[in-house]
Design a protein around this motif. Structure first.
Motif, short mmCIF file in Angstrom:
data_model
loop_
_atom_site.label_atom_id
_atom_site.label_comp_id
_atom_site.label_asym_id
_atom_site.label_seq_id
_atom_site.Cartn_x
_atom_site.Cartn_y
_atom_site.Cartn_z
N LEU A 186 -1.34 0.96 5.18
CA LEU A 186 -0.79 2.13 4.49
C LEU A 186 -1.00 2.02 2.98
CD1 LEU A 186 0.80 4.76 4.64
CD2 LEU A 186 2.91 3.42 4.58
N GLY A 187 -0.76 0.83 2.43
CA GLY A 187 -0.91 0.65 0.99
C GLY A 187 -2.34 0.85 0.52
N ILE A 188 -3.31 0.30 1.23
CA ILE A 188 -4.71 0.47 0.85
C ILE A 188 -5.14 1.92 1.01
CG2 ILE A 188 -7.08 -0.20 1.42
CD1 ILE A 188 -6.03 -2.94 2.19
N ALA A 189 -4.69 2.57 2.08
CA ALA A 189 -5.02 3.98 2.29
C ALA A 189 -4.50 4.85 1.15
CB ALA A 189 -4.46 4.45 3.63
N VAL A 190 -3.25 4.60 0.73
CA VAL A 190 -2.68 5.37 -0.38
C VAL A 190 -3.44 5.10 -1.67
CG1 VAL A 190 -0.62 5.71 -1.80
CG2 VAL A 190 -0.41 5.51 0.67
N ALA A 191 -3.82 3.84 -1.90
CA ALA A 191 -4.58 3.50 -3.10
C ALA A 191 -5.94 4.21 -3.12
CB ALA A 191 -4.77 1.98 -3.17
N ILE A 192 -6.60 4.25 -1.98
CA ILE A 192 -7.88 4.96 -1.89
C ILE A 192 -7.69 6.44 -2.19
CG2 ILE A 192 -9.72 5.69 -0.31
CD1 ILE A 192 -9.39 3.00 1.11
N TYR A 193 -6.63 7.02 -1.62
CA TYR A 193 -6.39 8.45 -1.84
C TYR A 193 -6.13 8.75 -3.31
CZ TYR A 193 -4.32 13.07 -1.52
OH TYR A 193 -4.06 14.40 -1.71
N ILE A 194 -5.27 7.94 -3.95
CA ILE A 194 -4.93 8.20 -5.35
C ILE A 194 -6.17 8.04 -6.24
CG2 ILE A 194 -3.62 7.34 -7.33
CD1 ILE A 194 -1.38 6.60 -5.41
N LEU A 214 4.91 -2.20 -0.59
CA LEU A 214 3.95 -1.12 -0.83
C LEU A 214 3.63 -0.89 -2.31
CD1 LEU A 214 4.87 1.66 1.77
CD2 LEU A 214 2.70 0.43 1.54
N PRO A 215 4.62 -0.83 -3.22
CA PRO A 215 4.25 -0.57 -4.62
C PRO A 215 3.29 -1.60 -5.20
CG PRO A 215 6.61 -0.28 -4.30
CD PRO A 215 6.08 -0.86 -3.02
N THR A 216 3.50 -2.88 -4.88
CA THR A 216 2.58 -3.92 -5.38
C THR A 216 1.18 -3.72 -4.82
OG1 THR A 216 4.41 -5.50 -5.52
CG2 THR A 216 2.18 -6.40 -5.48
N ILE A 217 1.08 -3.50 -3.51
CA ILE A 217 -0.23 -3.34 -2.88
C ILE A 217 -0.93 -2.08 -3.38
CG2 ILE A 217 -1.41 -3.00 -0.67
CD1 ILE A 217 0.78 -4.68 0.63
N ILE A 218 -0.19 -0.97 -3.47
CA ILE A 218 -0.80 0.29 -3.90
C ILE A 218 -1.26 0.21 -5.35
CG2 ILE A 218 -0.34 2.73 -4.36
CD1 ILE A 218 1.60 2.70 -1.99
N SER A 219 -0.39 -0.27 -6.22
CA SER A 219 -0.71 -0.29 -7.65
C SER A 219 -1.90 -1.19 -7.96
CB SER A 219 0.52 -0.74 -8.44
OG SER A 219 0.26 -0.74 -9.82
N MET A 220 -1.89 -2.41 -7.44
CA MET A 220 -2.98 -3.35 -7.73
C MET A 220 -4.27 -2.93 -7.04
SD MET A 220 -1.24 -7.12 -7.77
CE MET A 220 -2.82 -7.79 -8.30
N SER A 221 -4.18 -2.41 -5.83
CA SER A 221 -5.39 -1.96 -5.13
C SER A 221 -6.00 -0.75 -5.83
CB SER A 221 -5.07 -1.61 -3.67
OG SER A 221 -4.62 -2.74 -2.96
N GLU A 222 -5.14 0.15 -6.29
CA GLU A 222 -5.63 1.33 -7.00
C GLU A 222 -6.33 0.94 -8.30
OE1 GLU A 222 -5.91 4.63 -9.62
OE2 GLU A 222 -4.45 3.03 -9.94
N ASP A 223 -5.77 -0.04 -9.02
CA ASP A 223 -6.42 -0.52 -10.24
C ASP A 223 -7.78 -1.14 -9.93
OD1 ASP A 223 -4.31 0.30 -11.78
OD2 ASP A 223 -3.32 -1.66 -11.80
N ALA A 224 -7.85 -1.92 -8.83
CA ALA A 224 -9.12 -2.55 -8.46
C ALA A 224 -10.16 -1.52 -8.07
CB ALA A 224 -8.89 -3.52 -7.30
#
Length: 299
Positions: free
Chosen positions: A87-95, A158-168
């Motif tokens: 879920l976290g990676i999917a949200v990061a990809i979407y954002i 989730l916030p840690t995974i989403i935020s860092m994945s989105e930055d990457a």
């Protein structure tokens, strides 16, 4: 010019002193933790502690079996990973790749707000909302179980995974994406075959930090997992009450006499937690370096 050199030297010395101070503090914490943790094994067997299946600190004789607490922690953490990582990676990809500019500007602050919510609030929400919901939906004797703990820990990670994945993902050069699209790839093919492999180092670090958050969390799991020190089965163990290592320390440390065998047993659990977190960080660093090397070689 000389004044500038002195200023730069002073800043370098200050940064060096800060780094040394952090290392010294960590070293002192290790000494404090392991000194009392190892004191347990003067009169109690190490094998009985690591392989014991019963945690009965007030029985006669006392039984300090770590296994139900360790497995309970692993079950809850494993469930949190299953829930939060996809879920976290999917949200990061979407954002990063699919959302519009206004939508992304709205979602990013919301994700960061989630990271600032105190763990006791998550625990209270889980106890009041999630626990009764799981009990009714799954027709369980109690909703305070490993599944409730896994879901809440997953939400907290989730916030840690989403935020860092989105930055990457956002740090992948635009030229690489444009080159893939120019060669005829679809947007999803570009994300799947180009963007994600290029950002894999940062994503893996985000996942490992999320796991570290789940392993070390105390208040939330203490409120929603039922705190029963039994060895859970698999997969039925997700629907049974469990007790984690962190919850055990929080529940019992305030009531034990200082210097007692029970007191030292709790420090031994803390030592195991420290070692587990340390190994997790080493694995995260290894994965990060490995993918960086592979990507560099591929280029």
């Amino acid at each position: 010019m000389s004044n500038r050199k002195y200023q730069e030297k002073a800043i370098e010395s200050l940064l060096y002193l800060s780094g040394v101070t952090a290392v010294v503090i960590l070293f002192l914490i290790c000494i404090f933790l392991f000194k009392d943790g190892l004191a347990l094994f003067q009169n109690y067997s190490l094998s009985d502690f690591l392989l014991g299946t019963k945690w009965y600190p007030t029985s006669q004789p006392s039984q300090f079996g770590l296994l139900p607490l360790l497995i309970g922690s692993m079950v809850v953490t494993f469930g949190a990973i299953i829930f939060s990582v996809p879920l976290g990676i999917a949200v990061a990809i979407y954002i990063s790749e699919l959302a519009g500019e206004k939508e992304a500007d709205l979602l990013k602050p919301l994700v960061e707000i989630l990271a600032g919510i105190p763990s006791v609030v998550y625990g209270f929400f889980g106890l009041v909302v999630l626990v009764p919901l799981l009990q009714d939906l799954l027709d369980l004797p109690t909703g305070q179980n490993a599944l409730a703990g896994s879901i809440m820990l997953g939400i907290m990670a989730l916030p840690t995974i989403i935020s860092m994945s989105e930055d990457a993902i956002s740090s992948v050069p635009r030229s690489i994406k444009d080159g893939s699209l120019a060669l005829g790839s679809t947007e999803w093919q570009t994300i799947n075959k180009v963007v994600l492999p290029a950002a894999l180092s940062g994503i893996s670090a985000a996942v490992m930090l999320g796991i570290g958050r789940a392993i070390g969390e105390t208040m939330t799991v203490m409120m929603v997992t039922g705190n029963t020190a039994i060895i859970p089965g698999f997969p039925e163990g997700f629907f049974e009450p469990v007790r984690t290592m962190t919850a055990t320390i929080a529940l019992e440390m305030g009531e034990v006499p200082q210097g007692s065998e029970h007191f030292y047993a709790l420090f031994a659990i803390g030592s195991v937690l420290f070692i587990t977190t340390f190994i997790t960080n080493i694995v995260a660093e290894y994965i990060k370096r490995k993918y960086k090397f592979n990507l560099g070689a591929g280029q």
